[in-house]
Motif scaffolding. Structure first.
Motif, short mmCIF file in Angstrom:
data_model
loop_
_atom_site.label_atom_id
_atom_site.label_comp_id
_atom_site.label_asym_id
_atom_site.label_seq_id
_atom_site.Cartn_x
_atom_site.Cartn_y
_atom_site.Cartn_z
N PHE A 183 16.44 18.91 4.20
CA PHE A 183 14.96 18.87 3.39
C PHE A 183 14.34 17.95 3.06
O PHE A 183 15.00 17.49 2.05
CB PHE A 183 14.48 20.51 3.02
CG PHE A 183 13.33 19.93 3.20
CD1 PHE A 183 12.48 20.04 3.93
CD2 PHE A 183 11.93 19.94 1.69
CE1 PHE A 183 10.15 20.22 4.11
CE2 PHE A 183 10.55 19.73 1.32
CZ PHE A 183 10.19 19.84 2.73
N GLN A 184 13.40 16.58 3.70
CA GLN A 184 13.02 16.17 2.76
C GLN A 184 11.32 16.15 2.51
O GLN A 184 10.67 16.56 4.23
CB GLN A 184 13.24 14.61 3.33
CG GLN A 184 14.86 14.49 3.49
CD GLN A 184 15.18 13.49 3.78
OE1 GLN A 184 14.37 11.97 4.13
NE2 GLN A 184 16.44 12.82 4.01
N ILE A 185 10.84 15.77 1.68
CA ILE A 185 9.15 15.62 1.51
C ILE A 185 8.78 14.27 2.32
O ILE A 185 9.14 13.48 2.45
CB ILE A 185 8.96 16.33 0.17
CG1 ILE A 185 9.31 14.75 -0.56
CG2 ILE A 185 8.86 17.47 -0.72
CD1 ILE A 185 8.43 14.75 -1.91
N HIS A 186 7.77 14.58 3.18
CA HIS A 186 7.37 13.68 3.94
C HIS A 186 6.34 12.77 2.79
O HIS A 186 6.14 12.58 1.29
CB HIS A 186 5.34 14.63 4.22
CG HIS A 186 4.30 14.19 4.97
ND1 HIS A 186 4.98 12.39 5.88
CD2 HIS A 186 3.04 14.13 5.76
CE1 HIS A 186 4.09 11.61 6.48
NE2 HIS A 186 2.72 12.57 6.30
N GLU A 187 7.05 10.69 2.88
CA GLU A 187 6.34 10.08 2.20
C GLU A 187 5.08 10.42 1.87
O GLU A 187 5.02 10.09 0.75
CB GLU A 187 6.44 8.33 3.45
CG GLU A 187 7.61 8.84 4.40
CD GLU A 187 7.97 9.57 5.46
OE1 GLU A 187 6.74 10.41 5.74
OE2 GLU A 187 8.97 8.68 6.83
N SER B 145 0.89 -1.31 0.38
CA SER B 145 -0.07 -0.15 0.45
C SER B 145 0.38 1.10 -0.01
O SER B 145 0.47 2.22 -0.13
CB SER B 145 -0.52 0.49 1.00
OG SER B 145 -0.09 0.22 2.43
N HIS B 146 1.83 1.29 1.07
CA HIS B 146 3.18 2.30 0.54
C HIS B 146 4.47 1.72 -0.09
O HIS B 146 4.66 1.24 0.78
CB HIS B 146 2.39 2.85 1.80
CG HIS B 146 3.73 4.31 1.56
ND1 HIS B 146 4.79 4.54 1.87
CD2 HIS B 146 2.76 5.55 1.82
CE1 HIS B 146 5.47 5.85 1.75
NE2 HIS B 146 3.71 7.18 1.53
N PRO B 147 5.19 2.87 -0.38
CA PRO B 147 6.52 1.78 -0.75
C PRO B 147 7.26 1.67 0.20
O PRO B 147 8.34 1.20 0.68
CB PRO B 147 7.06 2.94 -2.04
CG PRO B 147 6.28 4.48 -1.95
CD PRO B 147 4.34 3.88 -1.56
N HIS B 148 6.99 2.94 1.28
CA HIS B 148 7.88 2.43 2.94
C HIS B 148 7.55 1.13 3.84
O HIS B 148 8.79 0.98 4.86
CB HIS B 148 8.01 3.96 3.01
CG HIS B 148 8.68 4.92 2.45
ND1 HIS B 148 9.87 5.68 2.83
CD2 HIS B 148 7.90 6.17 2.13
CE1 HIS B 148 10.10 6.31 1.82
NE2 HIS B 148 8.87 7.27 1.69
N ILE B 149 6.14 1.36 3.44
CA ILE B 149 5.39 -0.28 4.45
C ILE B 149 6.95 -1.37 4.56
O ILE B 149 7.12 -1.76 5.71
CB ILE B 149 4.49 -0.76 4.36
CG1 ILE B 149 3.72 0.82 4.91
CG2 ILE B 149 3.94 -1.56 5.07
CD1 ILE B 149 2.06 0.87 4.33
N PRO B 150 7.25 -1.51 3.26
CA PRO B 150 7.93 -3.47 3.54
C PRO B 150 9.34 -3.00 4.08
O PRO B 150 9.78 -4.30 5.34
CB PRO B 150 8.54 -3.64 2.25
CG PRO B 150 7.30 -2.82 1.39
CD PRO B 150 7.09 -1.32 2.00
N ARG B 151 10.03 -1.58 4.31
CA ARG B 151 11.30 -1.71 5.21
C ARG B 151 11.02 -1.22 6.51
O ARG B 151 11.34 -2.17 7.19
CB ARG B 151 11.76 -0.72 4.32
CG ARG B 151 12.92 0.22 4.92
CD ARG B 151 13.84 1.78 5.20
NE ARG B 151 12.85 2.35 4.65
CZ ARG B 151 12.27 2.96 5.83
NH1 ARG B 151 13.49 2.95 7.40
NH2 ARG B 151 11.98 3.96 6.11
#
Length: 424
Positions: free
Chosen positions: A394-398, A32-38
């Motif tokens: 600076f990094q944008i919110h996931e 559902s989101h590219p960051h969730i597996p990690r």
């Protein structure tokens, strides 16, 4: 469950844990989101191969598609190393009791037989059998650690629980949740319990309007490492009162200085306290490393005006998260060196137009500043060189990054279709 008997703790391999965790959480959630597996893999690793921890976490995270909630779970896991990773695989243990499902606990009469138990932790939402169980805690003569963090203890038994804990001669560490003013006042009168508390949560304390603390109370809480204040709908302020000045309405700088001592509060979480106005009392926590403030719609300043610049504030802070604070205008009205700061996360704080940075603010340890692009672009800087020195971090919110990637993919797809049509 014959908890007084020694049992063999069989741990799973890391590969088996990850395979089982993926199966239970579900492919839909993981994709559902590219960051969730990690994040999911890190959460699974935190189980340390223990089946009980794995079962609890996989049930909690099934269907969870918001990466910020996965991140929050990781923060929660870091607070409870004793409860989750205390057992050693393949060895017999009979000194640690971890109940993640209180309804499975058999007759409370079993408790007095557990005289060898040194640690006891309840970690669950279902606490129907707590009253009978808590009445017998004083029988655990070897008990050294007791925890009810992340557990909804019935308010009517809170005071009895404090009495039971105070009667234990060997108790040395307490992690506890309080949800009534009466219980807090009882704690406020017990020097013994104050000296034992390492983790303290004030949760759903709807009858508390003002939390007034004496410097002597704070100094006795020298073992306090973790503090959470959540869902206290009526709480307006947290004040440091001078000794003998309890009628004084506003805490003065003198009281704050008097309260600064050698206690080592490392982590503070403030969540969903809709009437809370500021957190100026944090100047009394010189060893603070992590600060999270979320869903506090009335807060306008973290540290109020009137606190002198000479105080050493947030010098050891490593992690700062500000989320959904619509009226927040200022973290602090003077620039801060932030010599230890590594991560800043700012989400939905549209009124925050500046950061307490200047040319003396350190970026030696800084790893990232995360937030929405619109918020970053509206920040005001006293000097453009300061802005340029911090912009690379600076990094944008996931969520924004995910939406941007999705939009770009859709646009690319449309362009490809148009090119194909033109070719035909």
């Amino acid at each position: 469950m014959k908890a007084q008997k020694s049992i063999e703790v069989t741990c799973l391999s890391s590969e088996a844990v990850w395979t089982l965790f993926q199966k239970e959480v579900g492919e839909e959630t993981l994709k559902s989101h590219p960051h969730i597996p990690r994040l999911a893999k890190i959460v699974a690793e935190e189980c340390k191969g223990l089946p009980l921890a794995l079962i609890t976490l996989r049930r909690a995270m099934a269907g969870e598609k918001d990466p910020s909630n996965w991140d929050k779970v990781l923060q929660d896991l870091s607070k409870f190393p004793a409860e989750i990773s205390d057992g050693e695989c393949g060895k017999k243990k009979n000194k640690t009791l971890l109940y993640n499902d209180v309804s499975r606990l058999k007759e409370a009469q079993e408790i007095p037989n557990l005289k060898v138990a040194e640690k006891m932790s309840f970690w669950d939402e279902n606490v129907e059998k707590f009253p009978k169980t808590l009445e017998l805690i004083s029988s655990l003569i070897s008990l050294k650690l007791f925890s009810t963090i992340n557990t909804n203890v019935l308010s009517r038994v809170e005071e009895s629980l404090l009495d039971e804990l105070e009667s234990l001669n060997g108790i040395s560490e307490i992690c506890i949740t309080i949800c009534t003013t009466r219980s807090f006042n009882k704690l406020n009168g017990s020097h013994k319990l104050q000296r034992c508390i390492s983790q303290f949560e004030l949760d759903k304390c709807g009858d508390m309007i003002s939390l007034e603390l004496l410097p002597s109370f704070l100094k006795r809480m020298k073992h306090l490492r973790w503090l959470c204040i959540s869902d206290c709908d009526e709480l307006k302020d947290i004040k440091i009162e001078g000794e003998g000045e309890r009628t004084q309405r506003d805490a003065t700088l003198r009281n704050y200085i008097a309260a600064r001592g050698n206690y080592f509060l490392h982590e503070v979480y403030i969540d969903n306290c809709s009437k809370l106005l500021n957190l100026t009392w944090l100047v009394c926590a010189p060893y603070l490393e992590e600060l999270t403030i979320e869903d506090c719609e009335s807060i306008e300043q973290v540290i109020c005006y009137g606190v002198e610049e000479k105080l050493d504030i947030f010098s050891r802070l490593k992690y700062l998260k500000l989320n959904n604070l619509p009226r927040l205008k200022s973290i602090y009205h003077h620039p801060l060196p932030f010599s230890s700061l590594e991560i800043i996360k700012v989400y939905d704080c549209k009124s925050l137009r500046s950061l307490p940075f200047d040319s003396n603010t350190s970026n030696n340890n800084l790893k990232k500043i995360k937030g929405e692009t619109s918020w970053w672009n509206q920040l005001e800087w006293n000097d453009e060189t300061i802005k340029h020195s911090f912009t690379p971090y600076f990094q944008i919110h996931e969520a924004e990054a995910y939406l941007t990637d999705s939009e770009e993919s859709e646009t690319d797809g449309i362009d490809d279709m148009q090119q194909d049509s033109a070719s035909n």
